[in-house]
Design a protein around this motif. Sequence first.
Motif, PDB file in Angstrom:
ATOM      1  N   THR A  99       0.836  -1.186   0.000  1.00 20.62           N
ATOM      2  CA  THR A  99       0.000   0.000   0.000  1.00 20.62           C
ATOM      3  C   THR A  99       0.877   1.245   0.000  1.00 20.62           C
ATOM      4  O   THR A  99       1.952   1.259   0.593  1.00 20.62           O
ATOM      5  CB  THR A  99      -0.970   0.013   1.190  1.00 20.62           C
ATOM      6  N   GLY A 100       0.451   2.274  -0.729  1.00 19.13           N
ATOM      7  CA  GLY A 100       1.225   3.494  -0.828  1.00 19.13           C
ATOM      8  C   GLY A 100       2.212   3.502  -1.988  1.00 19.13           C
ATOM      9  O   GLY A 100       2.834   4.519  -2.251  1.00 19.13           O
ATOM     10  N   THR A 101       2.355   2.372  -2.675  1.00 23.40           N
ATOM     11  CA  THR A 101       3.249   2.323  -3.828  1.00 23.40           C
ATOM     12  C   THR A 101       2.679   3.197  -4.935  1.00 23.40           C
ATOM     13  O   THR A 101       1.485   3.191  -5.196  1.00 23.40           O
ATOM     14  CB  THR A 101       3.403   0.873  -4.340  1.00 23.40           C
ATOM     15  N   SER A 102       3.541   3.966  -5.582  1.00 21.03           N
ATOM     16  CA  SER A 102       3.117   4.869  -6.640  1.00 21.03           C
ATOM     17  C   SER A 102       3.690   4.398  -7.970  1.00 21.03           C
ATOM     18  O   SER A 102       4.858   4.031  -8.055  1.00 21.03           O
ATOM     19  CB  SER A 102       3.602   6.289  -6.332  1.00 21.03           C
ATOM     20  N   PHE A 103       2.842   4.403  -8.990  1.00 24.04           N
ATOM     21  CA  PHE A 103       3.243   4.005 -10.335  1.00 24.04           C
ATOM     22  C   PHE A 103       3.135   5.210 -11.258  1.00 24.04           C
ATOM     23  O   PHE A 103       2.193   5.980 -11.159  1.00 24.04           O
ATOM     24  CB  PHE A 103       2.338   2.880 -10.861  1.00 24.04           C
ATOM     25  N   ARG A 104       4.089   5.327 -12.175  1.00 18.15           N
ATOM     26  CA  ARG A 104       4.068   6.429 -13.134  1.00 18.15           C
ATOM     27  C   ARG A 104       3.552   5.921 -14.474  1.00 18.15           C
ATOM     28  O   ARG A 104       4.052   4.949 -15.012  1.00 18.15           O
ATOM     29  CB  ARG A 104       5.460   7.026 -13.326  1.00 18.15           C
ATOM     30  N   VAL A 105       2.550   6.610 -14.992  1.00 17.20           N
ATOM     31  CA  VAL A 105       2.026   6.320 -16.317  1.00 17.20           C
ATOM     32  C   VAL A 105       2.443   7.485 -17.198  1.00 17.20           C
ATOM     33  O   VAL A 105       1.971   8.613 -17.027  1.00 17.20           O
ATOM     34  CB  VAL A 105       0.483   6.165 -16.296  1.00 17.20           C
ATOM     35  N   ARG A 106       3.337   7.231 -18.108  1.00 20.60           N
ATOM     36  CA  ARG A 106       3.919   8.294 -18.932  1.00 20.60           C
ATOM     37  C   ARG A 106       2.903   8.887 -19.910  1.00 20.60           C
ATOM     38  O   ARG A 106       2.044   8.193 -20.425  1.00 20.60           O
ATOM     39  CB  ARG A 106       5.106   7.760 -19.717  1.00 20.60           C
ATOM     40  N   LYS A 107       3.034  10.184 -20.112  1.00 24.87           N
ATOM     41  CA  LYS A 107       2.259  10.930 -21.125  1.00 24.87           C
ATOM     42  C   LYS A 107       0.752  10.892 -20.894  1.00 24.87           C
ATOM     43  O   LYS A 107      -0.017  11.019 -21.830  1.00 24.87           O
ATOM     44  CB  LYS A 107       2.564  10.410 -22.536  1.00 24.87           C
ATOM     45  N   LYS A 108       0.302  10.755 -19.642  1.00 20.58           N
ATOM     46  CA  LYS A 108      -1.132  10.780 -19.344  1.00 20.58           C
ATOM     47  C   LYS A 108      -1.484  11.938 -18.423  1.00 20.58           C
ATOM     48  O   LYS A 108      -2.542  11.977 -17.824  1.00 20.58           O
ATOM     49  CB  LYS A 108      -1.579   9.452 -18.696  1.00 20.58           C
ATOM     50  N   GLY A 109      -0.581  12.912 -18.316  1.00 21.94           N
ATOM     51  CA  GLY A 109      -0.829  14.081 -17.486  1.00 21.94           C
ATOM     52  C   GLY A 109      -1.414  15.219 -18.295  1.00 21.94           C
ATOM     53  O   GLY A 109      -2.087  15.023 -19.315  1.00 21.94           O
ATOM     54  N   VAL A 110      -1.142  16.434 -17.878  1.00 23.10           N
ATOM     55  CA  VAL A 110      -1.676  17.646 -18.493  1.00 23.10           C
ATOM     56  C   VAL A 110      -0.818  18.008 -19.706  1.00 23.10           C
ATOM     57  O   VAL A 110       0.409  17.926 -19.635  1.00 23.10           O
ATOM     58  CB  VAL A 110      -1.677  18.795 -17.470  1.00 23.10           C
ATOM     59  N   PRO A 111      -1.441  18.431 -20.803  1.00 22.75           N
ATOM     60  CA  PRO A 111      -0.647  18.888 -21.952  1.00 22.75           C
ATOM     61  C   PRO A 111       0.189  20.111 -21.578  1.00 22.75           C
ATOM     62  O   PRO A 111      -0.212  20.934 -20.768  1.00 22.75           O
ATOM     63  CB  PRO A 111      -1.699  19.270 -23.000  1.00 22.75           C
ATOM     64  N   VAL A 112       1.365  20.218 -22.186  1.00 25.14           N
ATOM     65  CA  VAL A 112       2.244  21.357 -21.942  1.00 25.14           C
ATOM     66  C   VAL A 112       1.673  22.565 -22.665  1.00 25.14           C
ATOM     67  O   VAL A 112       1.363  22.499 -23.852  1.00 25.14           O
ATOM     68  CB  VAL A 112       3.677  21.054 -22.430  1.00 25.14           C
TER      69      VAL A 112
END
Length: 168
Positions: A99-112
């Motif tokens: 629990t508390g583990t964080s995963f990064r999903v690339r290119k799914k954030g806010v557009p620049v």
Amino acid sequence: KGQRLVNRTHTLQVKVPAGVENGTRILYSAHGNAGLDGGPAGDVYVVLHVTEHPFFERDGKDLHCAIPISFTQAALGAKVTIPTLDGEATLEIPEGTQTGTSFRVRKKGVPVLNGSGRGDLYVEVKITTPGKLTRQQRELMEQLGATLGQENDPQKRGLLNKMKDIFT
């Protein structure tokens, strides 16, 4: 002493680019009040107030969220569906996730803003513990517990935690 000015309302079509942040100002030249003595019209500044999303938290161009997963999904691994700004995506949870583990999903954030690319989406998993178990589930959990043993040893305190205790 009239200045030949007439009060009127003007509707302005505003295009908001993707990726704006709270407080971003957009300038529209020559759409403001008329100038004095036949001068050019003034400018209009549109100040944007971005409301918070109910699920995602924004950190610059990156997004953060937390999703619940079951004990079995964390222990055995699973593929879970996660929400993104573009719809749904699949996240693979590896076997033995805590629990508390964080995963990064690339290119799914806010557009620049005014650029190319996107930020990343960080998904933190929260393991949910079942509230009520059936008799069969309880027996199975007891069998599992007997094979695993107890792992509730106190964790070592790091230097940073010791320093916090001194100053608080």
